[in-house]
Design a protein around this motif. Structure first.
Motif, PDB file in Angstrom:
ATOM      1  N   HIS A 132      13.628 -87.628 -22.056  1.00 49.34           N
ATOM      2  CA  HIS A 132      13.497 -88.399 -23.142  1.00 49.34           C
ATOM      3  C   HIS A 132      14.255 -88.006 -24.075  1.00 49.34           C
ATOM      4  CE1 HIS A 132      10.411 -91.083 -21.460  1.00 49.34           C
ATOM      5  NE2 HIS A 132      10.085 -90.063 -20.807  1.00 49.34           N
ATOM      6  N   LYS A 136      15.781 -87.927 -28.099  1.00 47.64           N
ATOM      7  CA  LYS A 136      15.915 -88.337 -29.221  1.00 47.64           C
ATOM      8  C   LYS A 136      17.087 -88.055 -30.090  1.00 47.64           C
ATOM      9  CE  LYS A 136      11.211 -89.406 -28.460  1.00 47.64           C
ATOM     10  NZ  LYS A 136      10.620 -90.436 -28.911  1.00 47.64           N
ATOM     11  N   THR A 167      11.314 -83.784 -23.588  1.00 49.54           N
ATOM     12  CA  THR A 167      11.575 -84.504 -24.470  1.00 49.54           C
ATOM     13  C   THR A 167      12.747 -83.707 -25.311  1.00 49.54           C
ATOM     14  OG1 THR A 167       9.683 -85.519 -24.790  1.00 49.54           O
ATOM     15  CG2 THR A 167      10.920 -85.559 -26.755  1.00 49.54           C
ATOM     16  N   LYS A 218      17.955 -93.927 -23.569  1.00 50.54           N
ATOM     17  CA  LYS A 218      17.149 -92.840 -24.182  1.00 50.54           C
ATOM     18  C   LYS A 218      16.459 -91.952 -22.943  1.00 50.54           C
ATOM     19  CE  LYS A 218      16.825 -94.233 -28.692  1.00 50.54           C
ATOM     20  NZ  LYS A 218      15.826 -94.596 -29.879  1.00 50.54           N
ATOM     21  N   ILE A 219      16.143 -92.486 -22.035  1.00 51.39           N
ATOM     22  CA  ILE A 219      15.626 -91.978 -20.719  1.00 51.39           C
ATOM     23  C   ILE A 219      16.571 -91.537 -19.694  1.00 51.39           C
ATOM     24  CG2 ILE A 219      14.167 -92.176 -18.892  1.00 51.39           C
ATOM     25  CD1 ILE A 219      12.460 -94.198 -20.776  1.00 51.39           C
TER      26      ILE A 219
END
Length: 71
Positions: A6, A8, A25, A65-66
């Motif tokens: 993921h 950001k 993440t 975003k994934i």
């Protein structure tokens, strides 16, 4: 081996990698423009995993975003 990531982008918290239950993440400062965030994710993950960036390949999620990355 494949991992789910993921992303950001544009995060002031980054560069940082967090892992929870096998899902990573990744916080990067680069914006998601012209693939800059994707490049930053691959470089940061390679460093985190102790690999070279050329050993990681972005398989899916080029504009999402994934992402799925193959090691």
């Amino acid at each position: 081996m494949r991992i789910t990531v993921h992303v950001k982008p544009g995060s002031k918290k980054g560069p940082l990698v967090e892992e929870h239950d096998g899902v990573f993440t990744v916080f990067v400062r680069e914006q998601a423009v012209d693939g800059k965030a994707n490049e930053a994710v691959v470089k940061l993950l390679a460093t985190h995993l102790g690999k070279k960036p050329r050993d990681l390949e972005l398989e899916a999620g080029f504009t999402s975003k994934i992402k799925r990355i193959r090691i």
